[in-house]
Each structure stands twice: as structure tokens, then as C-alpha cells.
Design a protein around this motif. Structure first.
Motif, mmCIF file in Angstrom:
data_model
loop_
_atom_site.group_PDB
_atom_site.id
_atom_site.type_symbol
_atom_site.label_atom_id
_atom_site.label_comp_id
_atom_site.label_asym_id
_atom_site.label_seq_id
_atom_site.Cartn_x
_atom_site.Cartn_y
_atom_site.Cartn_z
ATOM 1 N N GLY C 149 0.777 -1.338 0.181
ATOM 2 C CA GLY C 149 0.090 0.232 0.029
ATOM 3 C C GLY C 149 0.897 1.209 0.106
ATOM 4 N N ILE C 150 2.102 1.154 -0.444
ATOM 5 C CA ILE C 150 3.017 2.516 -0.333
ATOM 6 C C ILE C 150 3.258 2.682 -1.972
ATOM 7 C CG2 ILE C 150 5.148 3.342 0.366
ATOM 8 C CD1 ILE C 150 5.055 0.959 2.584
ATOM 9 N N HIS C 151 3.060 3.841 -2.091
ATOM 10 C CA HIS C 151 3.196 4.601 -3.434
ATOM 11 C C HIS C 151 4.033 5.780 -3.407
ATOM 12 C CE1 HIS C 151 1.978 4.925 -7.497
ATOM 13 N NE2 HIS C 151 1.563 6.278 -7.309
ATOM 14 N N ILE C 152 4.723 5.925 -4.447
ATOM 15 C CA ILE C 152 5.713 6.936 -4.642
ATOM 16 C C ILE C 152 5.583 7.825 -5.581
ATOM 17 C CG2 ILE C 152 8.316 7.701 -4.400
ATOM 18 C CD1 ILE C 152 9.053 4.707 -3.365
ATOM 19 N N VAL C 153 5.604 9.048 -5.413
ATOM 20 C CA VAL C 153 5.218 10.145 -6.503
ATOM 21 C C VAL C 153 6.520 11.073 -6.689
ATOM 22 C CG1 VAL C 153 3.833 11.824 -7.679
ATOM 23 C CG2 VAL C 153 2.906 9.870 -6.281
ATOM 24 N N THR C 154 7.148 10.913 -7.901
ATOM 25 C CA THR C 154 8.206 11.881 -8.016
ATOM 26 C C THR C 154 8.086 12.588 -9.353
ATOM 27 O OG1 THR C 154 9.262 9.871 -7.244
ATOM 28 C CG2 THR C 154 10.956 11.628 -7.834
ATOM 29 N N TYR C 155 8.676 13.815 -9.156
ATOM 30 C CA TYR C 155 8.345 14.796 -10.194
ATOM 31 C C TYR C 155 9.738 16.066 -10.247
ATOM 32 C CZ TYR C 155 5.683 16.617 -6.298
ATOM 33 O OH TYR C 155 5.639 17.076 -5.126
ATOM 34 N N VAL C 156 9.637 16.668 -11.278
ATOM 35 C CA VAL C 156 10.756 17.809 -11.205
ATOM 36 C C VAL C 156 9.935 19.167 -10.841
ATOM 37 C CG1 VAL C 156 12.039 19.207 -12.745
ATOM 38 C CG2 VAL C 156 11.891 17.022 -13.390
ATOM 39 N N LYS C 157 10.516 19.362 -9.453
ATOM 40 C CA LYS C 157 9.676 20.616 -9.017
ATOM 41 C C LYS C 157 10.246 22.075 -9.396
ATOM 42 C CE LYS C 157 7.650 22.370 -4.916
ATOM 43 N NZ LYS C 157 7.550 22.126 -3.271
ATOM 44 N N GLN C 158 11.521 22.060 -9.850
ATOM 45 C CA GLN C 158 12.304 23.182 -10.239
ATOM 46 C C GLN C 158 13.340 22.994 -11.363
ATOM 47 O OE1 GLN C 158 14.341 25.140 -7.132
ATOM 48 N NE2 GLN C 158 15.193 26.549 -8.595
ATOM 49 N N ILE C 159 13.072 24.069 -12.369
ATOM 50 C CA ILE C 159 14.173 23.991 -13.659
ATOM 51 C C ILE C 159 14.755 25.473 -13.664
ATOM 52 C CG2 ILE C 159 14.856 23.810 -15.841
ATOM 53 C CD1 ILE C 159 13.255 21.241 -15.981
ATOM 54 N N GLY C 160 15.685 25.850 -13.338
ATOM 55 C CA GLY C 160 16.419 27.003 -13.291
ATOM 56 C C GLY C 160 15.372 27.955 -12.173
ATOM 57 N N PRO C 161 14.973 29.061 -12.849
ATOM 58 C CA PRO C 161 14.016 29.978 -12.136
ATOM 59 C C PRO C 161 12.609 29.474 -12.062
ATOM 60 C CG PRO C 161 14.297 30.791 -14.209
ATOM 61 C CD PRO C 161 15.333 29.620 -14.190
ATOM 62 N N CYS C 162 12.162 28.297 -12.697
ATOM 63 C CA CYS C 162 10.804 27.953 -12.794
ATOM 64 C C CYS C 162 10.624 27.075 -11.666
ATOM 65 C CB CYS C 162 10.469 27.452 -14.195
ATOM 66 S SG CYS C 162 11.312 28.542 -15.633
ATOM 67 N N VAL C 163 9.675 27.246 -10.908
ATOM 68 C CA VAL C 163 9.467 26.407 -9.607
ATOM 69 C C VAL C 163 8.124 26.343 -9.452
ATOM 70 C CG1 VAL C 163 9.674 26.009 -7.177
ATOM 71 C CG2 VAL C 163 11.455 27.473 -8.490
ATOM 72 N N CYS C 164 7.563 24.785 -9.650
ATOM 73 C CA CYS C 164 6.378 24.682 -9.387
ATOM 74 C C CYS C 164 5.593 25.177 -8.171
ATOM 75 C CB CYS C 164 6.011 23.132 -9.328
ATOM 76 S SG CYS C 164 6.648 22.383 -11.054
ATOM 77 N N ARG C 165 4.262 25.527 -8.198
ATOM 78 C CA ARG C 165 3.745 26.103 -7.282
ATOM 79 C C ARG C 165 2.825 25.101 -6.544
ATOM 80 N NH1 ARG C 165 0.581 30.205 -11.018
ATOM 81 N NH2 ARG C 165 0.824 27.973 -11.913
ATOM 82 N N ASP C 166 3.016 25.287 -5.082
ATOM 83 C CA ASP C 166 2.235 24.356 -4.346
ATOM 84 C C ASP C 166 0.611 24.808 -4.623
ATOM 85 O OD1 ASP C 166 4.202 23.263 -2.832
ATOM 86 O OD2 ASP C 166 4.331 24.661 -1.368
ATOM 87 N N GLY C 167 -0.196 23.808 -4.757
ATOM 88 C CA GLY C 167 -1.491 24.042 -5.152
ATOM 89 C C GLY C 167 -1.917 24.238 -6.695
ATOM 90 N N HIS C 168 -0.588 24.107 -7.080
ATOM 91 C CA HIS C 168 -0.835 23.860 -9.000
ATOM 92 C C HIS C 168 -0.286 22.673 -9.397
ATOM 93 C CE1 HIS C 168 -1.517 28.295 -8.027
ATOM 94 N NE2 HIS C 168 -2.030 28.242 -9.306
ATOM 95 N N MET C 169 0.273 21.752 -8.488
ATOM 96 C CA MET C 169 0.870 20.705 -8.981
ATOM 97 C C MET C 169 -0.350 19.528 -8.974
ATOM 98 S SD MET C 169 4.509 20.707 -7.258
ATOM 99 C CE MET C 169 4.333 21.105 -5.607
ATOM 100 N N ARG C 170 -0.147 18.658 -10.025
ATOM 101 C CA ARG C 170 -1.451 17.694 -9.964
ATOM 102 C C ARG C 170 -0.699 16.434 -10.681
ATOM 103 N NH1 ARG C 170 -3.611 20.617 -8.039
ATOM 104 N NH2 ARG C 170 -5.473 22.158 -8.813
ATOM 105 N N PRO C 171 -0.552 15.232 -9.925
ATOM 106 C CA PRO C 171 0.316 14.077 -10.238
ATOM 107 C C PRO C 171 0.059 13.573 -11.469
ATOM 108 C CG PRO C 171 -1.012 13.591 -7.878
ATOM 109 C CD PRO C 171 -1.385 15.069 -8.530
ATOM 110 N N GLU C 172 -1.391 13.848 -12.103
ATOM 111 C CA GLU C 172 -1.731 13.473 -13.511
ATOM 112 C C GLU C 172 -1.058 14.258 -14.299
ATOM 113 O OE1 GLU C 172 -3.640 14.343 -11.175
ATOM 114 O OE2 GLU C 172 -5.293 15.976 -11.848
ATOM 115 N N ASN C 173 -0.533 15.391 -13.975
ATOM 116 C CA ASN C 173 0.108 15.972 -14.742
ATOM 117 C C ASN C 173 1.649 15.750 -15.319
ATOM 118 O OD1 ASN C 173 -2.002 17.699 -15.402
ATOM 119 N ND2 ASN C 173 -1.430 19.457 -13.862
ATOM 120 N N ILE C 174 2.146 15.229 -14.452
ATOM 121 C CA ILE C 174 3.499 14.573 -14.507
ATOM 122 C C ILE C 174 3.988 14.165 -15.871
ATOM 123 C CG2 ILE C 174 5.482 13.226 -13.549
ATOM 124 C CD1 ILE C 174 3.816 13.171 -11.035
#
Lengths: 367, 367, 367, 367
Positions: C149-174
Motif C-alpha cells: 500500500g505504499i506508493h511513491i510520486v516523484t517529479y521535477v519541481k524546479q528547473i532554473g528559475p521556474c519553480v512549481c507552485r504548491d496548489g498547482h501541482m497535479r500528479p496526473e500532469n507529471i
């Protein structure tokens, strides 16, 4: 299943089943700068192959080794050395009959008890083919030892009632004997004994002796890291081994201290030597510079072609007759496996021991 | 010096020299929730103390153990358990004489060869007192095994020519014999033999047998993690051990497969059993549910009170006579050390083996 | 070279160079009874393959994995699982130019300093292709975790100056983002930023976030075996990683205790929960049942197509321009490597932790 | 509880709880021939003692270390070095109140989740006092490094908003600052900030920087044995650490390759050097001869004297106010703990690395 990785610095990780795609080993911790090619490994591996003689299984195992990594332009690079032997001649149908019952003397029952089921083809991971990984890694260890002047001689000392006599064993005879017994007279007698047992569809046990020549004094750690303890444990991990002794071994039980102590003397070259070697080259777990002498008891092949009583997975008592191809004697093929385990153990201990003294460490790092 | 840490999950780290401030052990990986007090450890430790008899050194070692950590309100907490015995009766002057030369049969020379010098007082780290840490840790391991229905019986089977007879050994006799020999007739004979050797200022060797009762099937890992390999190696790490065999041991060398295979049958309780136990309770490195039977060859105490030839640090050949207090026989005291090493090995393997099957892991974690 | 084996119970041994025969891994300690096929591994491996996009190297790596052992009739047997990917499209001539000098930001110089020479083809063992072994093993670990029952979700949060915003990240978007950034708006901006840097023949750094969902409380050992310590260390072993933080991470440096403490409360299901998760799911090195949140700083690819100053093996200062095929951004491909290392770490800790409590051990062994 | 043993060759085994009999460590694998006395350890340990200042707990911890083994006539013998500090001033009654509930930010809940219960006195094994064993062992490691010309400088770089400025930090200022901040202007500001937080019954977080000077190139193994990975993981195992970065660290996320690559040049002494040190002294996991620069995020002490909401063992939500003695800032005391972990890691890697090259091994063993 944990348990397939050995060593602290020179570490080997073996894999493979008798009837899977292949078998192999990864050696991690091999130093850079050793000249190494597949022939080095193959020569060693060929010593465990069933030979041309009548005492080995008639099947022809190619057992060609491939080095997959860790060697560049003929030299080890220090990266893991992965070696592999593909299974080419294994026929699964030979073994499917044994899926449902537990062969006496084999690991069938205990594998089922532990894992709930097993790869029943030819013993799977508990097959003698498992030693391919050990021997391939041992070939590298032996090469490292040779470069440090350490040489290992291993042979069959006993088969059934036939025991090689001290004073009648010659290293050059080992390969002259189809049973790898260096006392050729005893070798002939053992052949007769074996022939008789084969006629009875039976198998034979024996004893292997391994002598490590050229060891420097000072290798091994006290307490749990004793060189003799690690040699004994690692050699005991070879299938079919039921006992290991070093030096005077079990004979010490009936000796007195005055009989068993080895007196020291000064050799002509100024080094400290022992007049006798009941210690077997190791005192307090540390090599004393003398030959290391190890003896290994090997049980008779449990696969015999007689009817035997056993039980099956359904809990029924049955009588079975094992078919297939099995060696009536495994000692001649196991010689190189014992040698490989000895080499792996000693190399690892020599590497671990390099940080035992501060003066040597400073010298090493240039301070 | 690496080498004083043992185990993969249930790990023990021992320390101490015979004539330092004390000796001890840290046990890391002990489960929480075991009722444990100093008396549990002390009872076990007392079994290695020199007894009241004439066969042990006359010195009176208090050897009182203190638990320094890991136990709270009478229960193990899961944190490391540190245990310590202070050295109280060691007199360094007894041993200063041996600083300059190498006692035959001892580790003096090899320690010097490895480290450049040594703590020469009473053997330092290679003294028999080193086993205090093993035994203190073993007491905990034995307690864990008892809670799983596993019980170990260990005794002296042989001293010199006196060998206990199968059928004449009774567990309840072990503590009745001053030599811990469960065949009391042989024990009396061994006492005579020993008395004679003591008169000659000599010492005696022997053999210890260890039987593990109540083992479940399925403990041990194939290949390098075999239960027999680890038992053999770990027991071989006890000072003075020169050989270890399991089940039929070295006798397999002269047996045939039909003699050595243990047939399986169905026991009344529906479990799979073996008619004989030449395997010694382990097949393919995994316990088969039968008793595990281990035999251990112990060399005669090298400290004898006769004049012996040896060399000193200056490279001169000399004749020496060792003084001090030494046991002419160490087997009776070593019994509990063998038992401790067996217990430590089995507990560690049982813990390692808990992740062998996915269904059991899921059950454990509630999935 | 030691260093290619990871884990205490679930152990992986990786091997292979970018331009050798292939790369692979042996997994020792995998439980028996897991349904496993090559497709399970391949799906995971494909996530580290250069994709169809313009941000990955144009070379087409087949990277087809083969399971060589440890699986029988679709189930793991408990024996070592050996997996292998053959190198098919590596062209050594691409790289021969770099044999003689030290690329800035690469391990060329340090390999030479350590080993005296190196396999210079494409970075050899320090190539990003080394991660194939990690990811293949990680696929098995992830499958084990899924079954608990353990699941890991991993994604790129930042590239250079572009940082993903909390509240705007969706796992299905990865997987919708060519850069694996779950905030698609930021992903587009990052694409522009990257395009610009590529025009300048430069590369970009970034940050990866990894969230482990469904962890039970109680996994991890105190002191050196802390779950966060092992996650951090093991993830730090991925090439190009320069920092790892857990939970509030480096932001704790400017917080006060009242801001950073997570208050406990009782969840509707009767379990203990935290109102916030600054701890990142781990307290005192042990999982607290909350999501584990890890962030990983990844340096820009050192292989850039600009002229750079460096030195050669002869000790001359030179200017070089690296040719060949290199990713200007590695974060999207490294996502699965971070995930694999997290999975390997957690599985190993869960197995080690099964012997933490005596009551659970007794239950396991049926006493 | 596994987890209290660290290292492969230079191994430390720590034990002890905040309110047990004492705390200590066993160092196994320390080379023979190092001059060592209790004062060497005490000097190091004293750096973690609460000082005279108002920022540390007012209790007076004697923390006198005793060396129990492994040193003979002022020199290490190669045998395990056991060191111990008895607990003298711990008052259990101070802490009995916390037995029944879970302090926010502490490990109370996770210990209970893992072990079923806990030694609740002062955090038990999760107390900051656990670091005594690390620091005592670290003192030996630091001494070994000093003998090889390697020196570690560690200090507080940040407390709350006060960050030491590059160019304003002087090593000689570290001990002049009550907060161990080498930029004395920032130190004064941090004192003000801390005073304010103390008035609010709050605590503060911060950041520690550790610089290893004099490293030779070539230390560390590729893949999992990378020097940076092991430094990061081992330092992360210190309680309260939430992030570790090396060299440019998290700032690489917004850098390009051309900005982040360190160009090589030839130094006047003929050695290869880097113009910048964004790598932080490690490339591909192997030291490059430059300073190793590590930064460590430390969370604010979770013990604050404000009312906090939490739950108790009965599953009730409650409000609690923690009493007792707690540091409002732990960074100044943690400086030596970070340094100890760095030293332990580097020494172990230097010992492991001695068998990396065959030519050096042959030279070492005289072949």
C-alpha cells in the motif's frame, strides 16, 4: 533470499540456477590495474567441469565465461567485474519428475519449508552449478594472490577408505590422477573402490586438503575476524561439506599441550619459523607465515540410482528412484571450489588488514 | 583491528583485554519487549567461570556483569544493550615476563607481526577472557531462543582418549561431572587421565558437542548464508578451536550415499521427519526441523609448565618456562562459549530470515 | 572498487559501464512469492530512457532488460535476481577524444587520481547509464511497496528559475509535461528557459521532489539507521545530486520551534496524525505515518558544448570543446532514479525492522 | 534495534540513554600505534558540553570520559577501544511527566509506534546525549586525520535570519562567539534574535557549515560508496538535521552548466586544481583535493516552553507545557557532532580505499 553476497572489501555477489538462463557473479572491490582476460577465468572454471573421465557426468557443459564489465583494454579498472556463464545444455524435462517429492539428502524439503515452493529443476539454486559464480570470482582472487607470491594447492586426500599417505603425495601428480589424488597408488585403489560403488548405483564421500603456500605473517583479525574462522565458515558454505579442520584439526582432541605446541626457531633468513605446523599456519586467528593447511569433509553425492524412501508434497510416504545425470563422486570437481573459497577469503582479509597500523597508513597516504 | 563485531541484524560488538579495565559487549539489534535482568546474564557467565574444582585456575574471578543500557523497567527497549565486567583480580606483574618472547601455541608472535607490538599482559585481547563478551551476548540470544522453544545442550564429549559413548550420555549428568562430560563413567576416566597430565605439567585437548533442539525448519539462507556455514565459522572463531563438523561430519569421507542419506517419513503429527540425522539438522544450509548437532575440536591449552624452546623479540632462540595460572583443560569452561556462539548465530539467522516470503511480510505489516 | 553494493537485507549489487558489454544488477534478499516479469522492470526502466522530446539525447537506446535468474514460472523464488541490459548503440569513437584530458564537472580527474587510469569511454562507470542497475532493482522494490500500500510520486519541481507552485501541482500532469513538471504552467515556462539555454550551448540545473504515500508508522531505526539519513545518503549517491532535504528542509534554519513543531491530533479513524508535516513524515529517524517528502538538488549537466578551460593528463592547460550527445537537462530522466533509490531504501528498512519487537517475532515463528 | 553501528572498516558501535547508567561507544577497526589518552577524547567531548553561556541548559554535565580498552602504555593496540561516560546529574523525576503523551517534534510517538513502548526519560535513546558516543569516536577519527594532514573546521553559519557573510568569517573567531559564529557582527545580531525568542519561550533553527581542509584527491568510491553520499547520510543521522548540501548545494537548481562547472588549472606545485569549488571538493563521489564544503540545516529545538496541542497514549487530545531544561539553540553544541560525523566518514573511506590499486597493494605487502 539474503545470503549470496560474501566478503567485506573484496565482495562477490553470485546468482543463477542450474536450469535458468545462466549463472554468474559480480565482483565488487577488485583493485584496478590487474591484467585480466576471459582465459584467466576459463582456465579456473574448466577445473570444475566434468572431465573426460568416467567419474563425471557424461553431459557436456560448455560453461563458457564472458566478462561483462570492469575490464578495459585488458586491465581491471576497479569497477565491478560481472562474469556470466549461459546455461546451454540443461534439459528441464530431465528433472520435472522431482518437483513433487523430497529427494533424501537434498535441499528440496528445506527450500519448500523456507520459501513455500522452489525451482525444482535440477536443484535450482542448491545445485552444484551454483559454484560457477564462486569459482569465477575465485579465479580473480587467486590471480591477486599469485601476484603477492601466494599459491594454493588443493587435492583430494581421501575417497572412502583410500587415504593419501604423507610423503607419497606430489603436487605434480594431482592432474595425473583422474580423481585428483596426488598419491597415485591410492588413486588407483580409489578408482577400484569407486568402480565397485558405481556398480551398486551408489556414490562415495571423501576429503579434500588445501594448502596455502607463501602467506605472509600478520593476515587475519582477532576475535570474530580470525582467518581460520573465516576460511572454515566460507569453505563450509560449499554444498556437501560436513566438516572443516585446520592444522592438526580433530586430532588435537587426543593430544597434550606438549605434543601440540609448535616451537619457534630462527630461520636462516632471519625470520621466525615453527619447527612443526600443528597450528596449520594460523595462531590466534592471524597467519604465522607458515603454510595454511585445511581439510574438508565432503559427503557422498545424495543423488544415487537406488530406490529410496521419502515423502512427497502431499505428505505421502513413497519410494522413488532418481534419474538423470549425477556424479558418483564430486570431490575431484570440488577441489577448485575449495581453492576458490580459500582465495576469496584470504584476499578479503588482506585488504581489510591494510589499515591495521597507523605507520603503514601514513606511509600509504604519503604522510 | 577490525573483527570484533558479529552478525547482520542481531549484532554484537565485543571489547576488552585480560588485564585492562574490563571487558564487555554491546548488543545492537535486540528486539524490544524481552524481560531481562543482570541475573539472566550472570547465570550464563558463571558457567564460564573457573569452578571450585581442581581443574580450573585457582584465581577467583568475580566477573560481575553490569547492564549499562538498553533495559528499562526490566524490559529490553530495542536500544543497544551494553554489558560490562570489570577486571578486579588481574595482576599485571604475573605476566610481564612474557613481554619479550613468543609463547609457543599462543598469538604473541602473530600479534607482533600484525600490529608491531602487543598488550602482552595475559594474552591481552587473545586471552580466554575475551569470551566474556561473547557469553554475555549469548545469554540474551539463548533467552530469545528459549522464548521460541529452542533449547541448546552443550557438553564435553571427549578429553584425550576418553570419549563419551552414545547411549550413555544424559543431559542431567553434565553439571554432575566436574568436566561437564555427560557419560559419568568416561568422566571419571578423563579425570584420571587429566590428573596424570597435570602431574607431568602438561595440558589436554578434547571435543565439545552442541545439540540445538526444537529448531523450526526453514532457518538459514542458501549459498554463503548457510546456517551450517555460519555456525561452523562463528564457532571456529573461539580461541583454541581447530575443527568443526556437523551431523556425520568427517565420517562422511568413508561413507557411501546409500549409507549417508537420511530418508524422509511422515511423523504422527503430520510433519516431515528424517529417520536418521546424518545431516545434523541442516540440508542445503537450511534447518530441516531436526536437532542440529555440532562437534568442535579444542586444542590443549598451550600454556604448559614445562620448559619449551622459542625465540624472543630480539631474534634469539631461548628456552622458557611459563609461570602464572593456567587451566590444564579448557573444554569444561568452553562449553558455554560454544553454546553462546551457536545461539548468537541462530538468532541472527532467524531475524534475517523474516523477510524471505512476501506473504509473511504482508501479513506482518498488515497488508 | 568497493561501493557498488547497497542495503543490509534487500541488497543490490550493480555493475556496468556506459560503453562496455552491458549494465546490470543482482538483487539478493528479494522475498519469494512476488509475481514478476520483465515487463515490470521494463516499464520502470523506460521512464529513464531519453524520450521522444527535444530535451533528451537523440540517440535511441534500446535498453531491453533480461531477467537472468531468480524468477521461476512468473514468481520470485527468493534466489538472487540478476537483470541485465546489453549496450547496443554505444559508439566508442564518439568519446575517444576525451581520454587524454579532464572534463570540467566530471569525474575524469578523480578516477585517474584514485585508480591511476580510467575507462574513458563516455564516463565509464560514472556515466548516467550506471543508474540502469539502480532503476531495475528499484522496480522490484517499488512493486514490493505497492503490495504493502505504499506508493511513491516523484517529479521535477524546479528547473532554473521556474519553480512549481504548491496548489498547482497535479500528479496526473507529471507525464503530460515533457519535463515531468506537474505544474503545467511552470513547465511551459521551463521549456522556454531551457530552449534559450540550449541555444547558448548550455545546460540547466533543477530540483526533484519525491513523496512517499501510505507509509506505516514505525519504519526506520534510531541513531545511524534513521530512515531520513538513509534516504538522504542513498539519494545523494545519484550522480549530479548536490543536496537533499526532508520536510521543511533548509527552511528550518530561519524558523522557530513554535513555527516548526507539528502538533499531533486524533484522526477520525483513531490514528495519531500531525496537523502539519514540517517533519516530512519522519521523527527521530522513524516514519510517523505521514507522507515522506524529499527534495533533491541536481546540478546542471557538466557536458556543455562551449569551449572550456581545463588540463590534460600531461599537466598542460588546454581549451576543449566536448562533442557527442548529451542531455541539456537530466532532471526529467533522473525522476525515476530518485524514486528507485527511495524505494530501495524503504524496502530494506522495512525488512530490517521486522525483528524490532519480541512479541511480533514470536507471532511470526508461531510461538 | 539495529542501527547503532556505523562504518565498514573503522566501525563505531554506540550505546546509552539520556537517563540510563551512562553512554558510550566501542571503536572497532582503529589502527594500532596511535598515541591516545583520555584527554584527547575529553577535549573533543567538552566542545559538545553546555557552556558557561546563557544559551545552553544550566545543568552541569560532568561528562567525564573513561577509556576502558584498546590503549596500552599510551598507544592504541588495534583492539576495540571502549569509551564510556557515566550519567551523573540526570534526574528522572524531571521527565516522568512526559511518559504518557507525545511531545510535538520529538520521537516519542514514533518510538511507541515501532517498539510498543519507550524509555520516556529525557528522550531515552533519541536524546541529544546520544551524540556522546559519536563525538568520543569522532575524536579518534579527527586525530587520525590530523596525522595525515587533514583538518576540519566547523561553525554555525546561520541562526534564524542572521547569516555569516563570506569574507567576514575567521576561523579564530569561532570560539570567540558564544554561538560559534565566525562572523562576529552576525554573531551579535544572532544573540539579540535569540534573546528575543527566549523571551517568547521559543527556540531557533540554524545552519552549520563544515570545511574539510587538506584532503588528498582520490578518496571515496563510485556509485553507492561516494564520499559525498556517505558524508550526507551520516551527517543526516544526527538528530534535528533536516537537510545537507555539498559545494554549491541547492543553489545549483538555478544555475547553468557554464556557471557551475569548475575549470581545472595547473597549480604552481604541479598539481591539478580547480579555479572555483562549486563541486565542494568531490567529483563523481571521489575527493578532488580541494576543500570539502558541507552545509547542514538544523531544526529549532522542539522542546519549547509554550503550551502546545498534542495527544496522549490513550488517544486523547490534550494541551501540554513541557518543563525541564532545554537549549533554545542547539547549533553551537552540534558543531562538534557534525565534525565528528565528517571525521568518522572520511577515515572509514580512507581505510576502505587502501585496496583500490594493485600496484599499491603489492607495495604494501612487499611484493
Amino acid at each position: 533470499m539474503a545470503g549470496s553476497i560474501l566478503g567485506e572489501i573484496f565482495r562477490v555477489s553470485t546468482w543463477g540456477e542450474s536450469h535458468g538462463a545462466g549463472l554468474g557473479v559480480v565482483v565488487d572491490g577488485c583493485p584496478a590495474g590487474i591484467s585480466l582476460c576471459e582465459e584467466d577465468i576459463q582456465d579456473y572454471l574448466d577445473r570444475r567441469k566434468p572431465g573426460e573421465t568416467k567419474y563425471a557426468t557424461p553431459r557436456r557443459e560448455g560453461d563458457k565465461v564472458t566478462i561483462m564489465s570492469g575490464v578495459f583494454e585488458g586491465m581491471t579498472t576497479g569497477t565491478p567485474i560481472s562474469m556470466m556463464v549461459l546455461n546451454t545444455s540443461q534439459k528441464s524435462k530431465d528433472y520435472s519428475e522431482i518437483a513433487g517429492f523430497y529427494r533424501p539428502g537434498h535441499a528440496d524439503y528445506t527450500f519448500d519449508a523456507k520459501y513455500g515452493f522452489r525451482d525444482y529443476r535440477g536443484g535450482g539454486r542448491s545445485s552444484g552449478r551454483e559454484t560457477i559464480g564462486r569459482v569465477a570470482a575465485g579465479a580473480i582472487a587467486a590471480k591477486i594472490l599469485e601476484q603477492m607470491g601466494i599459491h594454493i594447492v588443493t587435492y583430494v586426500k581421501q575417497i572412502g577408505p583410500c587415504v593419501c599417505r604423507d610423503g607419497h603425495m606430489r603436487p605434480e601428480n594431482i592432474e595425473k590422477s583422474p580423481l585428483r589424488m596426488p598419491d597415485l597408488e591410492r588413486s588407483v585403489e580409489a578408482e577400484d573402490y569407486l568402480a565397485e560403488k558405481m556398480k551398486e548405483h551408489d556414490s562415495v564421500g571423501g576429503m579434500i586438503e588445501c594448502v596455502v603456500c607463501g602467506m605472509p605473517a600478520g593476515v587475519g583479525e582477532p576475535v570474530f575476524g580470525k582467518l581460520d574462522a573465516l576460511l572454515a565458515g566460507n569453505i563450509f558454505s560449499i554444498g556437501a561439506v560436513k566438516g572443516v579442520e585446520i592444522g592438526a584439526g580433530f586430532s588435537v582432541a587426543s593430544k597434550s599441550g606438549s605434543e601440540n605446541n609448535d616451537e619457534f626457531y630462527m630461520a636462516a633468513d632471519g625470520s621466525v619459523k615453527k619447527k612443526t605446523n600443528f597450528a596449520g599456519g594460523i595462531l590466534g586467528g592471524i597467519s604465522d607465515g607458515d603454510d595454511i593447511v585445511i581439510r574438508v569433509a565432503v559427503k557422498p553425492t545424495p543423488s544415487i540410482f537406488r530406490t529410496q524412501k521419502t515423502v512427497n508434497k502431499q505428505g505421502e510416504e513413497i519410494a522413488v528412484q532418481i534419474k538423470g545425470r549425477h556424479d558418483p563422486v564430486i570431490m575431484p570437481r570440488a577441489v577448485v571450489v575449495v581453492e576458490a573459497m580459500a582465495a576469496l577469503t584470504i584476499v578479503d582479509r588482506m585488504f581489510v588488514g591494510m589499515s591495521s597500523r597507523m605507520d603503514k597508513i601514513q606511509e600509504f597516504y604519503g604522510f
